[in-house]
Scaffold this motif. Structure first.
Motif, PDB file in Angstrom:
ATOM      1  N   ALA A   5      15.048  76.077  18.217  1.00  0.00           N
ATOM      2  CA  ALA A   5      14.140  76.126  17.056  1.00  0.00           C
ATOM      3  C   ALA A   5      12.782  76.700  17.475  1.00  0.00           C
ATOM      4  CB  ALA A   5      13.980  74.729  16.457  1.00  0.00           C
ATOM      5  N   ASN A   6      12.315  76.296  18.657  1.00  0.00           N
ATOM      6  CA  ASN A   6      11.028  76.821  19.145  1.00  0.00           C
ATOM      7  C   ASN A   6      11.073  78.327  19.369  1.00  0.00           C
ATOM      8  OD1 ASN A   6       9.632  74.480  19.095  1.00  0.00           O
ATOM      9  ND2 ASN A   6      10.082  73.924  21.231  1.00  0.00           N
ATOM     10  N   ILE A   7      12.176  78.793  19.955  1.00  0.00           N
ATOM     11  CA  ILE A   7      12.314  80.243  20.197  1.00  0.00           C
ATOM     12  C   ILE A   7      12.268  80.994  18.863  1.00  0.00           C
ATOM     13  CG2 ILE A   7      13.948  82.047  20.942  1.00  0.00           C
ATOM     14  CD1 ILE A   7      14.885  80.036  23.128  1.00  0.00           C
ATOM     15  N   PHE A   8      13.052  80.515  17.879  1.00  0.00           N
ATOM     16  CA  PHE A   8      13.115  81.227  16.591  1.00  0.00           C
ATOM     17  C   PHE A   8      11.768  81.190  15.873  1.00  0.00           C
ATOM     18  CE2 PHE A   8      17.817  79.820  16.582  1.00  0.00           C
ATOM     19  CZ  PHE A   8      18.162  80.899  17.367  1.00  0.00           C
ATOM     20  N   PHE A   9      11.062  80.062  16.019  1.00  0.00           N
ATOM     21  CA  PHE A   9       9.784  79.933  15.312  1.00  0.00           C
ATOM     22  C   PHE A   9       8.688  80.728  16.023  1.00  0.00           C
ATOM     23  CE2 PHE A   9       5.815  77.786  14.166  1.00  0.00           C
ATOM     24  CZ  PHE A   9       5.893  77.953  12.794  1.00  0.00           C
ATOM     25  N   ARG A  10       8.630  80.552  17.351  1.00  0.00           N
ATOM     26  CA  ARG A  10       7.529  81.163  18.107  1.00  0.00           C
ATOM     27  C   ARG A  10       7.665  82.688  18.188  1.00  0.00           C
ATOM     28  NH1 ARG A  10       6.279  80.828  24.252  1.00  0.00           N
ATOM     29  NH2 ARG A  10       4.407  82.102  24.159  1.00  0.00           N
ATOM     30  N   TYR A  11       8.876  83.163  18.497  1.00  0.00           N
ATOM     31  CA  TYR A  11       9.043  84.604  18.710  1.00  0.00           C
ATOM     32  C   TYR A  11       9.517  85.352  17.468  1.00  0.00           C
ATOM     33  CZ  TYR A  11       8.899  83.251  23.664  1.00  0.00           C
ATOM     34  OH  TYR A  11       8.546  82.749  24.883  1.00  0.00           O
ATOM     35  N   GLY A  12       9.975  84.598  16.446  1.00  0.00           N
ATOM     36  CA  GLY A  12      10.470  85.283  15.252  1.00  0.00           C
ATOM     37  C   GLY A  12       9.732  84.862  13.995  1.00  0.00           C
ATOM     38  N   GLU A  13       8.866  83.856  14.121  1.00  0.00           N
ATOM     39  CA  GLU A  13       8.170  83.300  12.952  1.00  0.00           C
ATOM     40  C   GLU A  13       9.183  82.987  11.836  1.00  0.00           C
ATOM     41  OE1 GLU A  13       5.141  86.317  12.678  1.00  0.00           O
ATOM     42  OE2 GLU A  13       3.860  85.277  14.096  1.00  0.00           O
ATOM     43  N   GLU A  14      10.326  82.457  12.248  1.00  0.00           N
ATOM     44  CA  GLU A  14      11.428  82.149  11.324  1.00  0.00           C
ATOM     45  C   GLU A  14      11.186  80.784  10.682  1.00  0.00           C
ATOM     46  OE1 GLU A  14      14.578  83.536  10.142  1.00  0.00           O
ATOM     47  OE2 GLU A  14      14.026  81.748   8.984  1.00  0.00           O
ATOM     48  N   LYS A  15      11.062  80.800   9.337  1.00  0.00           N
ATOM     49  CA  LYS A  15      10.691  79.521   8.697  1.00  0.00           C
ATOM     50  C   LYS A  15      11.861  78.543   8.607  1.00  0.00           C
ATOM     51  CE  LYS A  15      10.890  81.373   4.055  1.00  0.00           C
ATOM     52  NZ  LYS A  15      10.285  82.088   3.077  1.00  0.00           N
ATOM     53  N   PHE A  16      13.085  79.037   8.726  1.00  0.00           N
ATOM     54  CA  PHE A  16      14.227  78.109   8.716  1.00  0.00           C
ATOM     55  C   PHE A  16      14.712  77.802  10.144  1.00  0.00           C
ATOM     56  CE2 PHE A  16      14.587  80.476   4.622  1.00  0.00           C
ATOM     57  CZ  PHE A  16      14.244  79.417   3.796  1.00  0.00           C
ATOM     58  N   SER A  17      13.778  77.884  11.108  1.00  0.00           N
ATOM     59  CA  SER A  17      14.175  77.775  12.524  1.00  0.00           C
ATOM     60  C   SER A  17      14.921  76.478  12.845  1.00  0.00           C
ATOM     61  CB  SER A  17      12.946  77.904  13.427  1.00  0.00           C
ATOM     62  OG  SER A  17      12.002  76.923  13.085  1.00  0.00           O
ATOM     63  N   LYS A  18      14.454  75.373  12.306  1.00  0.00           N
ATOM     64  CA  LYS A  18      15.098  74.083  12.640  1.00  0.00           C
ATOM     65  C   LYS A  18      16.502  74.017  12.047  1.00  0.00           C
ATOM     66  CE  LYS A  18      11.046  71.294  13.450  1.00  0.00           C
ATOM     67  NZ  LYS A  18      10.021  70.486  12.849  1.00  0.00           N
ATOM     68  N   ARG A  19      16.601  74.451  10.798  1.00  0.00           N
ATOM     69  CA  ARG A  19      17.901  74.432  10.125  1.00  0.00           C
ATOM     70  C   ARG A  19      18.907  75.313  10.887  1.00  0.00           C
ATOM     71  NH1 ARG A  19      17.918  76.312   3.923  1.00  0.00           N
ATOM     72  NH2 ARG A  19      16.157  74.859   3.814  1.00  0.00           N
TER      73      ARG A  19
END
Ligand SMILES: C[S@@+](CC[C@H](N)C(=O)[O-])C[C@H]1O[C@@H](n2cnc3c(N)ncnc32)[C@H](O)[C@@H]1O
Length: 325
Positions: A158-172
């Motif tokens: 989730a951290n990778i997707f959020f930090r490097y992709g600014e992905e708002k559904f990272s946790k899901r």
């Protein structure tokens, strides 16, 4: 697939800035940290007959293609292509060509169109392929995207997707990956694309931008440690510039651009004197965007080593190029 179709981003601007005021009979030395298809390297080498270009790349396809192109051109001896991660270049030069200083250095960051269009490398969800994403694809010590997706914890993913992709559904998305892993490993680009799509609300699943775009970018950045190597590179390159020498960096997303901006700011406070070539980043012209829409997020920042601070408006012409686009 050939590299010939590659379009060098902001090529004219890079050559104008790095070679612009170097009308001299002295031998000039340039470096290209991201050879790719050799667009910037060859343009530099052809712009000045009295120059040598030291280029590096870590991608085997780029290196094989580049060596062939160099041997077929009349530039052998003036273009030197080396196989290495660019963060090793400063140390390599200090150990092998101690004292060598550069009139200009270019780094055109990230992956090339070749990587996205070469389906089997796993960078793109347009093709079904093993989830690899290593630029240095011969290097087995680098964790592939499949390894990361199948072994990292949910929180790490989730951290990778959020930090490097600014992905708002990272946790899901991370939760869904963990669920899927319990049945079978996630091995391919298409499998991962589907998992990500399923985490998006239906109305966003079929928009202009594929829902997998951000997570694929995030994984690529993680696999190739793109931000860490950039943070190591810039401070190590700055002392290698001659007075009047320039470091030009092209970035393609805000995470990279922020690093360049901040490290250039730090350089302005260092003991050696540096000046920003342009306050605002230079971006592709409308003409370039029409020819190569993939250049739409490119930003060019340039810093120059000086022996005394120049007047603020000396480079107004280049600020204008950037601002008017
Ligand atoms: C955007 S392309 C460069 C295109 C090139 N400027 C041209 O005009 O053809 C980036 C290239 O840099 C290489 N690259 C990216 N990061 C690197 C690194 N840390 N060390 C060495 N090469 C790297 C990639 O393999 C890719 O070939």
């Amino acid at each position: 697939m050939s590299y010939k179709e590659h379009y060098s981003v902001l090529n004219k601007e890079v050559i104008e800035i790095l070679c612009g005021n170097t009308e001299t009979d002295d031998e000039l030395t340039f470096a290209d940290m991201t050879f790719g298809a050799g667009g910037h390297t060859f343009a530099l080498a052809r712009a000045r007959e009295n120059c040598t270009v030291h280029s590096v790349d870590q991608d085997p396809d780029a290196l094989n293609n580049g060596r062939k192109e160099i041997s077929e051109s009349n530039l052998e001896g003036r273009v030197i292509l080396r196989d290495m991660n660019f963060q090793e270049f400063p140390k390599f030069i200090s150990q092998n060509e101690a004292g060598l200083k550069f009139d200009g250095i270019i780094a055109d960051l990230g992956v090339s169109s070749h990587h996205f269009d070469q389906g089997d490398r796993g960078f793109s969800f347009r093709f079904d392929a093993p989830l690899d994403m290593r630029m240095d694809s011969d290097n087995d010590s680098i964790e592939t995207a499949a390894h990361i997706v199948n072994t990292y914890s949910g929180e790490e993913l989730a951290n990778i997707f959020f930090r490097y992709g600014e992905e708002k559904f990272s946790k899901r998305i991370a939760r869904k990956i963990l669920e899927q892993r319990e049945t079978a490993p996630i091995e391919t680009t298409k499998q991962l694309e589907q998992i990500i799509k399923d985490c998006y609300p239906t109305k966003l699943q079929f928009g202009k931008i594929n829902p997998a775009t951000k997570c694929f970018q995030a994984l690529r950045i993680k696999v190739n440690k793109e931000l860490e190597v950039l943070e190591n590179l810039i401070p190590a390159l700055l002392p290698m510039l001659k007075i009047g020498g320039k470091l030009a960096i092209i970035t393609f997303h805000s995470l990279e651009d922020r690093i360049v901006k901040n490290l250039f700011k730090d350089a302005m406070r260092s003991e050696e004197l540096f000046e920003l070539y342009n306050k605002k980043p230079i971006v592709p012209s409308h003409g370039e965007l029409e020819e190569n829409p993939r250049s739409r997020s490119a930003k060019l920042r340039v810093i120059e080593k000086v022996n005394q601070k120049k007047s603020k408006n000396k480079y107004a012409q280049f600020s204008k190029i950037g601002e008017n686009r």
